[in-house]
Design a protein around this motif. Structure first.
Motif, PDB file in Angstrom:
ATOM      1  N   GLY A  97       0.764  -1.069  -0.076  1.00 37.15           N
ATOM      2  CA  GLY A  97       0.104  -0.012   0.025  1.00 37.15           C
ATOM      3  C   GLY A  97       1.095   1.334  -0.115  1.00 37.15           C
ATOM      4  N   PRO A  98       0.096   2.293  -0.172  1.00 37.70           N
ATOM      5  CA  PRO A  98       0.774   3.712  -0.316  1.00 37.70           C
ATOM      6  C   PRO A  98       1.721   4.092   0.945  1.00 37.70           C
ATOM      7  CG  PRO A  98      -1.480   3.995  -0.639  1.00 37.70           C
ATOM      8  CD  PRO A  98      -1.155   2.672  -0.419  1.00 37.70           C
ATOM      9  N   LEU A  99       1.144   3.649   2.033  1.00 36.91           N
ATOM     10  CA  LEU A  99       1.687   4.261   3.330  1.00 36.91           C
ATOM     11  C   LEU A  99       2.930   3.491   3.901  1.00 36.91           C
ATOM     12  CD1 LEU A  99      -1.600   4.771   5.107  1.00 36.91           C
ATOM     13  CD2 LEU A  99      -0.086   6.575   4.449  1.00 36.91           C
ATOM     14  N   HIS A 100       3.330   2.310   2.925  1.00 36.64           N
ATOM     15  CA  HIS A 100       4.572   1.754   3.059  1.00 36.64           C
ATOM     16  C   HIS A 100       5.793   2.649   3.480  1.00 36.64           C
ATOM     17  CE1 HIS A 100       7.711  -1.183   1.958  1.00 36.64           C
ATOM     18  NE2 HIS A 100       8.405  -0.171   1.453  1.00 36.64           N
ATOM     19  N   SER A 101       5.842   3.555   2.959  1.00 37.70           N
ATOM     20  CA  SER A 101       7.142   4.461   3.104  1.00 37.70           C
ATOM     21  C   SER A 101       7.104   5.261   4.832  1.00 37.70           C
ATOM     22  CB  SER A 101       7.323   5.408   2.130  1.00 37.70           C
ATOM     23  OG  SER A 101       6.097   6.345   1.891  1.00 37.70           O
ATOM     24  N   LEU A 102       6.019   4.988   5.322  1.00 40.04           N
ATOM     25  CA  LEU A 102       5.998   5.828   6.496  1.00 40.04           C
ATOM     26  C   LEU A 102       6.905   4.963   7.630  1.00 40.04           C
ATOM     27  CD1 LEU A 102       2.056   6.574   7.156  1.00 40.04           C
ATOM     28  CD2 LEU A 102       3.880   8.106   6.567  1.00 40.04           C
ATOM     29  N   VAL A 103       7.210   3.820   7.528  1.00 44.88           N
ATOM     30  CA  VAL A 103       7.966   3.264   8.371  1.00 44.88           C
ATOM     31  C   VAL A 103       9.162   2.594   7.737  1.00 44.88           C
ATOM     32  CG1 VAL A 103       7.834   1.156   9.870  1.00 44.88           C
ATOM     33  CG2 VAL A 103       5.864   2.544   9.648  1.00 44.88           C
ATOM     34  N   ALA A 104      10.484   3.009   8.258  1.00 44.47           N
ATOM     35  CA  ALA A 104      11.816   2.735   7.549  1.00 44.47           C
ATOM     36  C   ALA A 104      11.974   1.201   7.884  1.00 44.47           C
ATOM     37  CB  ALA A 104      12.955   3.265   8.514  1.00 44.47           C
ATOM     38  N   GLU A 105      12.896   0.621   7.056  1.00 39.49           N
ATOM     39  CA  GLU A 105      13.073  -0.817   7.195  1.00 39.49           C
ATOM     40  C   GLU A 105      13.795  -1.389   8.695  1.00 39.49           C
ATOM     41  OE1 GLU A 105      12.527  -3.238   5.520  1.00 39.49           O
ATOM     42  OE2 GLU A 105      13.691  -4.998   6.905  1.00 39.49           O
ATOM     43  N   GLU A 106      14.320  -0.234   9.188  1.00 43.25           N
ATOM     44  CA  GLU A 106      14.805  -0.739  10.598  1.00 43.25           C
ATOM     45  C   GLU A 106      13.739  -0.791  11.400  1.00 43.25           C
ATOM     46  OE1 GLU A 106      17.246   0.877  14.456  1.00 43.25           O
ATOM     47  OE2 GLU A 106      15.846   1.970  12.981  1.00 43.25           O
ATOM     48  N   GLU A 107      12.867  -0.043  11.281  1.00 48.26           N
ATOM     49  CA  GLU A 107      11.729  -0.164  12.319  1.00 48.26           C
ATOM     50  C   GLU A 107      10.863  -1.156  11.840  1.00 48.26           C
ATOM     51  OE1 GLU A 107      10.174   4.444  13.139  1.00 48.26           O
ATOM     52  OE2 GLU A 107      10.296   3.849  10.977  1.00 48.26           O
TER      53      GLU A 107
END
Lengths: 183, 213
Positions: A97-107
């Motif tokens: 989904g488009p909100l994918h980028s709200l959370v970084a991979e490390e998180e």
């Protein structure tokens, strides 16, 4: 006529973070969402300085309307140069989904670890809530448990995930991710 | 701007999850987004929900990749056992066609399924269609016993040459393909692999059915 509405730094930051989510969901592009959030807050502060909003209770709808206008402007500008690659990335119901980028991979890694420590039942509730997008009432019916128990389990699981995300969070204690730079 | 009754109401309605998953009704989006502008707690939940959505998506994609790998391995095992049987019986077995997954002229059979291990686990077997059932082309409903409450299934349907006809994942123990597929008359194979949230796996084994006009 009264004085123009003035916003505190905390209020501006809160509005910026909210607009950033709205724009990310609309655009699916974190960079563009930041631009939209900055432009929106610029327009909001200018409009407030000119006394265009009289009732502070209407601030959220006022800000959202401006954000939607900025997003529409963004689409108009970009629509002439949209690439096929971008079209192929349009998310479907079972992609991130488009909100994918709200959370970084490390998180996300911390979320994975925290998820692994939850019971299978709690993970299922989170999956049905956030992946399938089901309301608690439907989750309760599907899992054969009363809704209050679903709320309680979800709330407890969320608390643990929040704690996992809060580990090594920025010292200011604010949401991670981009911050407003225009102010 | 702190949490209030609006937060409570939105949480009871599961608004955050539906917003992130795209299932929040259009009419409810303005009110929800206006609330987000003022509520750090709900924004926080949106971020967690977005992160979980990605984690679950990656998990499902990995499960699907593993299912595909198993499918390939299964054909190789079947081809190997088919050739051995052919040598013993003195019967010629055709080799795989070039550019296609290894295929036996004897259709693949995995009659025995495997079960999940652990307490409170039911047998993982099919309900219908049973092995060697005969179906019309427009009534493709597959049902299996759920081996555990938290099982996640990868369903696979192949034709008699072993070529993939349909594959998908589901949380339900029923799959109705009647509206999606109209199979040509012939022999087909299907099986379901299950995986639980704590990574236990099981398979129904392959079952054969025939489609007639």
């Amino acid at each position: 006529m009264g004085d123009p509405i003035r916003l505190s730094d905390d209020e501006v930051e809160s509005l910026w973070a909210g607009v950033h989510i709205v724009a990310t969901r609309a655009l699916g592009d974190p960079g563009a969402a930041e631009e939209v959030a900055q432009e929106t807050l610029t327009r909001v502060l200018e409009a407030l300085a000119r006394g265009r909003l009289r009732d502070p209770a209407n601030l959220p709808s006022f800000v959202r309307r401006i954000a939607l206008n900025v997003i529409a402007d963004h689409f108009r500008t970009k629509s002439r140069t949209i690439s096929l690659d971008a079209v192929r990335r349009v998310p479907t119901a079972h992609q991130s989904g488009p909100l994918h980028s709200l959370v970084a991979e490390e998180e996300r890694e911390r979320l994975r670890d925290a998820l692994a420590e939850l019971s299978g039942r709690d993970r299922e509730i989170l999956r049905l809530s956030y992946y399938e997008g089901l309301p608690p009432r439907e989750i309760a019916a599907r899992l054969g448990e009363p809704p209050p128990r679903i709320w309680k389990r979800k709330s407890r699981a969320l608390k643990r995930l929040r704690a996992a995300l809060a580990k090594r969070a920025p010292e200011c204690g604010q949401e991670s991710g981009p911050s407003p730079t225009l102010l | 701007m702190a949490e209030d009754l609006t937060c409570h109401r939105l949480r009871i309605a599961g608004a955050v999850g539906r917003y992130v998953a795209g299932s929040l009704p259009k009419a409810e989006i303005p009110g929800f987004e206006e609330h987000l502008l003022c509520c750090p707690g709900c924004r926080d939940e949106v971020r967690i929900a977005a992160g979980l959505r990605t984690v679950f998506t990656e998990h499902d994609a990995e499960a699907e990749r593993q299912a595909r790998r198993r499918l390939g391995g299964w054909f190789r095992v079947v081809l190997g056992s088919g050739l051995a049987a052919a040598v013993l019986a003195g019967v010629l077995i055709l080799g795989p066609e070039k550019g296609r997954e290894a295929v036996s002229s004897r259709p693949p059979h995995r009659d025995r399924g495997s079960s999940l291990q652990g307490e409170g686990v039911a047998a993982f077997t099919v309900v219908e269609p049973q092995n060697e059932a005969v179906l019309p082309p427009d009534a493709l409903k597959f049902i299996w016993h759920a081996p555990a409450e938290d099982a996640f299934y990868s369903f696979t349907l192949t034709d008699e040459a072993g070529d993939l006809v349909w594959q998908g994942t589901t949380r339900d123990s029923t799959l109705d393909l009647s509206t999606e597929l109209r199979l040509q008359p012939g022999r087909y194979f299907w099986y379901v692999d299950a995986r639980t949230d704590d990574a236990r796996t099981a398979s129904t084994g392959a079952h054969e059915f025939r489609v007639i006009r």
